[in-house]
Design a protein around this motif. Structure first.
Motif, mmCIF file in Angstrom:
data_model
loop_
_atom_site.group_PDB
_atom_site.id
_atom_site.type_symbol
_atom_site.label_atom_id
_atom_site.label_comp_id
_atom_site.label_asym_id
_atom_site.label_seq_id
_atom_site.Cartn_x
_atom_site.Cartn_y
_atom_site.Cartn_z
ATOM 1 N N GLY A 62 -26.329 -11.650 30.386
ATOM 2 C CA GLY A 62 -27.167 -10.738 29.615
ATOM 3 C C GLY A 62 -28.139 -11.435 28.690
ATOM 4 O O GLY A 62 -29.201 -10.901 28.371
ATOM 5 N N ILE A 63 -27.788 -12.641 28.230
ATOM 6 C CA ILE A 63 -28.642 -13.347 27.273
ATOM 7 C C ILE A 63 -29.649 -14.227 28.002
ATOM 8 O O ILE A 63 -30.855 -14.109 27.811
ATOM 9 N N THR A 64 -29.148 -15.105 28.874
ATOM 10 C CA THR A 64 -30.033 -16.045 29.571
ATOM 11 C C THR A 64 -30.500 -15.512 30.918
ATOM 12 O O THR A 64 -31.391 -16.096 31.534
ATOM 13 N N GLY A 65 -29.926 -14.411 31.375
ATOM 14 C CA GLY A 65 -30.250 -13.909 32.706
ATOM 15 C C GLY A 65 -31.641 -13.313 32.803
ATOM 16 O O GLY A 65 -32.143 -12.707 31.856
ATOM 17 N N THR A 66 -32.253 -13.499 33.968
ATOM 18 C CA THR A 66 -33.559 -12.892 34.228
ATOM 19 C C THR A 66 -33.373 -11.430 34.620
ATOM 20 O O THR A 66 -32.268 -10.997 34.986
ATOM 21 N N ASP A 67 -34.465 -10.663 34.563
ATOM 22 C CA ASP A 67 -34.396 -9.259 34.959
ATOM 23 C C ASP A 67 -33.962 -9.116 36.407
ATOM 24 O O ASP A 67 -33.263 -8.174 36.771
ATOM 25 N N VAL A 68 -34.382 -10.072 37.243
ATOM 26 C CA VAL A 68 -34.035 -10.002 38.663
ATOM 27 C C VAL A 68 -32.530 -10.139 38.856
ATOM 28 O O VAL A 68 -31.910 -9.376 39.601
ATOM 29 N N SER A 69 -31.927 -11.114 38.183
ATOM 30 C CA SER A 69 -30.484 -11.313 38.325
ATOM 31 C C SER A 69 -29.721 -10.102 37.794
ATOM 32 O O SER A 69 -28.727 -9.669 38.380
ATOM 33 N N LYS A 70 -30.195 -9.525 36.685
ATOM 34 C CA LYS A 70 -29.526 -8.345 36.130
ATOM 35 C C LYS A 70 -29.644 -7.153 37.071
ATOM 36 O O LYS A 70 -28.724 -6.356 37.203
ATOM 37 N N ASN A 71 -30.791 -7.044 37.721
ATOM 38 C CA ASN A 71 -31.013 -5.936 38.643
ATOM 39 C C ASN A 71 -30.138 -6.063 39.883
ATOM 40 O O ASN A 71 -29.669 -5.068 40.439
ATOM 41 N N ALA A 72 -29.893 -7.309 40.313
ATOM 42 C CA ALA A 72 -29.099 -7.533 41.524
ATOM 43 C C ALA A 72 -27.608 -7.452 41.269
ATOM 44 O O ALA A 72 -26.821 -7.282 42.207
ATOM 45 N N ALA A 73 -27.199 -7.560 40.011
ATOM 46 C CA ALA A 73 -25.774 -7.655 39.681
ATOM 47 C C ALA A 73 -25.099 -6.294 39.610
ATOM 48 O O ALA A 73 -25.740 -5.255 39.467
ATOM 49 N N ASP A 74 -23.774 -6.331 39.718
ATOM 50 C CA ASP A 74 -22.950 -5.133 39.526
ATOM 51 C C ASP A 74 -22.495 -5.022 38.078
ATOM 52 O O ASP A 74 -22.155 -3.946 37.608
ATOM 53 N N MET A 75 -22.477 -6.153 37.392
ATOM 54 C CA MET A 75 -21.985 -6.191 36.020
ATOM 55 C C MET A 75 -22.818 -7.195 35.226
ATOM 56 O O MET A 75 -23.264 -8.207 35.759
ATOM 57 N N ILE A 76 -23.049 -6.896 33.953
ATOM 58 C CA ILE A 76 -23.825 -7.774 33.088
ATOM 59 C C ILE A 76 -22.971 -8.166 31.885
ATOM 60 O O ILE A 76 -22.345 -7.301 31.249
ATOM 61 N N LEU A 77 -22.925 -9.464 31.587
ATOM 62 C CA LEU A 77 -22.188 -9.949 30.422
ATOM 63 C C LEU A 77 -23.157 -10.066 29.251
ATOM 64 O O LEU A 77 -24.094 -10.863 29.306
#
Length: 887
Positions: A629-644
């Motif tokens: 959630g902090i260092t992640g890009t929008d793309v990785s967050k969009n592709a994920a099932d869960m965000i830390l």
């Protein structure tokens, strides 16, 4: 047409200075004028629509029809007493209100999660670079763009460097579009795909970086004009909910068949048509677990909300179910297992390896620090942790990055690429230009021909390379991350394609990112839960192993493998050997996908962490994709099932534990409902089969269904962890819902509840002088029947309330799990008992439910009978635990 205007004209029209951005006051004024930067949300269903949706069920229609028939029959027989019909309709409406409340709560929980996952944007405001919620953007805001970020509004580019944006959402063209801020297009109508100086809402930066000014927000954007295509689809049911819906339909068919049999037997025995019809229909509604879907939905929604408070935002409800089955966690190292607070500890040049605290600055060290800071996009407070550490190193040695940037302005750049493993910039100097490059040592050595020694540039020798590699290895063995820097003087401005040739290597730095203090305990907890933890990192093998040893992930070098070694393996070899490795070092995003797919092929349920654009494929490939959630890009967050939200490995373990708890709680709630429903069927079916009067009236059955079924079921769904879930093996994803004798418990519980209810009815008749052979002659409405029916009514309610406590654990007794741990369940018991006592003691309810007050002796019998299902189930668990200990 913003694309036809010059950059100076655009910023003048929008009233903003690109160097400082808008002020907070200006943003507030423009936000009032233009509104939030969001598309018109999907129209919500009104509470009235939600209410009628609850009534849109065939069985509810039948129940309403039964109420109408009851009124008609009463009127036909000359009665004006419509109590039964009123209570039937009252229960129908109360059930509907409960359904509305549950859907409303679930909807609010989902909305809260959506707010948490709303994208962030880097903007320049009040002269500072800050990260804000995208919906607060206004026309005139200066937005900073880099690879992996979604475009938050319609923008006019004012700066660009190798910028590429994927615009398929608007143009259908899958190939990224190259952007150039300096382009000024004609005023004629230009297609969106050809507007190279513009960026549009919901498109994606795939390469390079840039700055832009917001020109349109919300519904005024190009995407806003076609907002209908962005409307979210209706939320799909999770696999668990689908299985439960199928189970409910199957049980409904069985219940309707039983009800038809009961109705037929009652008619053959001469019972009144209307009486048997209402009884059969009400039994059908009580027997069919129509509340399953609603209870599961609210438990899942509240569970995900609870997880979000523990820094794990679950985007998809299906992920909650899958979490309970995860048996391998593939975790990134930096920031997840470590603190993500990089600090430079050692510097190496031709002057030797020096610790930072006693660093002596010569020309080589000065040049090294300058190179690392000019080839750097961070500030002291914002940016990549590695780059921030380099800025801090400069400041520690009285070198200000801002001064360097002014003295040697950047002209061009070649952004970092995971394949090249390096970044380069072209900066203007007094007598021309210099290229500055930083990256992995092995990557830089491929493009290096010279070395900086004693303030002079000379050709690099094999001995120099060996010394550099030895220094890098020495630092890696100390768990330091090693970064190299090089430069290249040139008289002319080189292009991005040619700047990384014939470089002059300056030296190395070693930095450390210490492990998070709490992670080791979490990894041990994962191991206890039969979950294997694998480290997958782009760092050097020695660095990765040193951290892995500290955290008890791996112990020897044999348990590590590099990306290059994976490339040399065939698919069959990787499948055969992959479980021998605990650390995967120097891997690319493509390697991550290969690792995940291989593990899944072997039957493992895999969780994978990631934060970059190129991590998206592996996050999608994993059973549970986890984005930072902090260092992640929008793309990785969009592709994920869960965000830390805290980028912490411990949160993954907590989320898995919570997922297991939620699944277990849903299972307990379902088994409870099935036990109660089956108990009602047993009591009525046996009585009709024997030719006895039905011990429970339609209104009584409906009341039980409303109070003593729903409240305890929801309370069980909110239970705390009492089964040591993190000491159990992960649940098989294909495991039957009735595994571990869950179906057997439902049947036994139902039989015990049904028999206890019948015994209460029989004892009540005996107390009024009715012999066993005379039971079939007792008619509804007689004093003896009212007394016996009251006892049966109370026993059915109380036995279900007590039995719920026994279902808190399938293995442990209530004393072992704690009598008062689930306060919500205690509240359900208290409410149920008080309401039941009120029903049989308040005259108005006496008439409505055809019950009568009980004396103290009756209460003794009722309580003893009500406790029997609970006691028998507790004894079964106690005997089973003793037997397991002796085996």
């Amino acid at each position: 047409m913003w694309y036809s205007k010059s950059i100076s004209s655009v910023v003048e029209t929008l009233g903003v200075n690109p160097k400082t951005g808008l002020s907070t006051h200006e943003v507030e004024q423009r936000l009032t004028q233009h509104g939030l930067n969001q598309l018109t949300p999907k129209k919500k269903k009104s509470l009235i629509k939600l209410f009628f949706k609850q009534l849109n069920d065939v069985l509810i229609y039948v129940l309403i029809a039964a109420a109408i028939l009851t009124i008609v029959a009463s009127y036909w027989e000359g009665h004006t007493e419509f109590t039964d019909a009123i209570i039937i309709m009252l229960v129908v409406f109360i059930n509907a209100f409960i359904g509305v409340f549950q859907e409303y709560k679930a909807e609010k929980a989902v909305e809260a999660l959506q707010k948490m996952t709303s994208p962030k944007t880097l903007v320049r405001r009040d002269g500072e670079i800050v990260e804000v919620d995208s919906k607060t953007l206004v026309p005139g805001d200066i937005v900073l763009l880099d690879a992996g970020r979604f475009i938050p509004a319609d923008l006019r580019l004012i700066e660009s460097s190798n910028l590429q944006i994927e615009e398929s959402a608007l143009t259908g063209e899958s190939v990224p579009s190259e952007k150039n801020a300096k382009d000024q297009l004609p005023e004629a109508q230009v297609p969106i795909g050809d507007q190279h100086n513009m960026a549009f809402l919901s498109t994606l930066v795939t390469y390079g970086r840039g700055e832009a000014v917001v020109v349109s927000t919300g519904m005024h954007t190009e995407m806003g004009k076609i907002a209908k295509i962005l409307e979210e689809e209706d939320t799909e049911m999770t696999p668990l909910q689908k299985r439960l819906e199928e189970l409910g339909k199957m049980l409904g068919i069985i219940a309707l068949v039983i009800c038809a049999i009961i109705f037929g037997l009652g008619i053959l025995q001469g019972k009144e048509l209307i009486e048997m019809f209402v009884t059969s229909i009400s039994l059908a509604v009580a027997a069919i677990p129509e509340g399953l879907a609603a209870i599961v939905a609210i438990v899942l929604a509240l569970g995900t909300t609870r997880m979000s408070k523990k820094n794990a935002i679950v985007k998809k409800l299906t992920a909650v179910e899958t979490l309970g089955s995860v048996n391998i966690i593939c975790s990134d190292k930096t920031g997840t297992l470590t603190q993500n607070k990089m600090t430079v500890t050692h510097v190496y040049t031709k002057n030797g390896l020096q610790p930072v605290e006693s660093l002596v600055i010569h020309e080589e060290e000065q040049k090294l620090i300058e190179a690392f800071n000019l080839c750097n996009d961070a500030t002291l407070t914002t940016g990549d942790p590695t780059e921030i550490a380099l800025v801090q190193l400069a400041q520690l040695n009285n070198i200000e990055k801002s001064d360097l940037d002014r003295q040697f302005p950047r002209v061009d750049e070649k952004p970092f690429d995971s394949d090249r493993k390096r970044m380069s910039t072209l900066n203007q100097v007094d007598d021309g230009y210099e290229v500055y490059t930083k990256g992995a040592l092995d990557s830089l050595l491929k493009v290096t021909t010279h070395i900086y020694d004693q303030g002079q540039i000379r050709p690099i020798t094999n001995q120099d390379i060996v010394e550099l590699q030895n220094a890098a290895n020495d630092m890696s063995l100390q768990a330091l991350r090693v970064l190299a820097a090089a430069f290249r003087p040139t008289k002319e401005a080189l292009s991005a394609k040619t700047m990384e040739n014939d470089l002059v290597i300056i030296g190395l730095i070693g930095m450390i990112d210490p492990p998070r203090l709490e992670v080791k305990d979490s990894i041990n907890q994962a191991h206890q839960a039969h979950i294997d933890v694998l480290m997958i990192t782009g760092d050097h093998r020695n660095t990765a192993l040193a951290i892995a040893q500290t955290l008890n992930i791996a112990q020897t070098m044999d348990q590590t493998v590099s990306g290059s070694e994976i490339d040399q393996m065939s698919d069959e070899e990787l499948e055969k050997n992959i479980r021998n490795y605990k650390v995967f070092a120097r891997v690319s995003p493509e390697h991550k996908v290969k690792i995940v797919k291989t593990l899944k092929k072997l039957g493992y349920i895999v969780s994978m962490t990631g934060d970059g654009v190129n991590d998206a494929p592996s996050l999608k490939s994993a059973d549970i994709g986890v984005a930072m959630g902090i260092t992640g890009t929008d793309v990785s967050k969009n592709a994920a099932d869960m965000i830390l939200t805290d980028d912490n490995f411990t949160t993954i373990v907590h989320a898995i534990e919570e997922g297991r708890i939620i699944y277990n709680n849903i299972k307990k709630a379902v088994i409870f409902l099935l036990s109660c429903n089956f108990g009602e069927i047993v009591a009525i079916f046996i009585s009709v089969l024997l030719g006895w009067p039905v011990p429970l009236l339609a209104t009584q059955i409906l009341w039980i269904n409303l109070i003593t079924d729903t409240l305890p079921a929801i309370s069980l769904g909110l239970d705390e962890s009492i089964e040591d879930v993190m000491k159990q093996k992960p649940r098989d994803k294909k495991e039957s819902f009735f595994a571990e004798r869950a179906g057997q418990r439902a049947i036994i519980g139902g039989i015990l509840i049904g028999l206890a209810t019948l015994f209460a009815f029989i004892i009540g008749l005996f107390e009024k002088g009715i012999s066993f052979t005379e039971i079939g002659q007792v008619a509804h409405g007689e004093p003896a029947f009212i007394h016996a029916s009251t006892m049966a009514f109370v026993v059915l309610a109380f036995s279900q309330l007590f039995y719920a406590f026994s279902l808190r654990s399938s293995h442990k007794t209530l004393l072992q799990v704690g009598v008062f741990k689930n306060k919500t369940l205690i509240g359900s018991l208290v409410i149920g008992v008080i309401l039941q006592i009120a029903i049989i003691n308040i005259p108005f309810f006496n008439d409505a439910f055809q019950v009568a007050p009980l004396n103290f002796a009756d209460w003794d019998i009722v309580i003893i009978l009500s406790l029997i299902p609970f006691i028998v189930n507790e004894l079964i668990k106690w005997v089973a635990s003793k037997r397991n200990k002796t085996v």
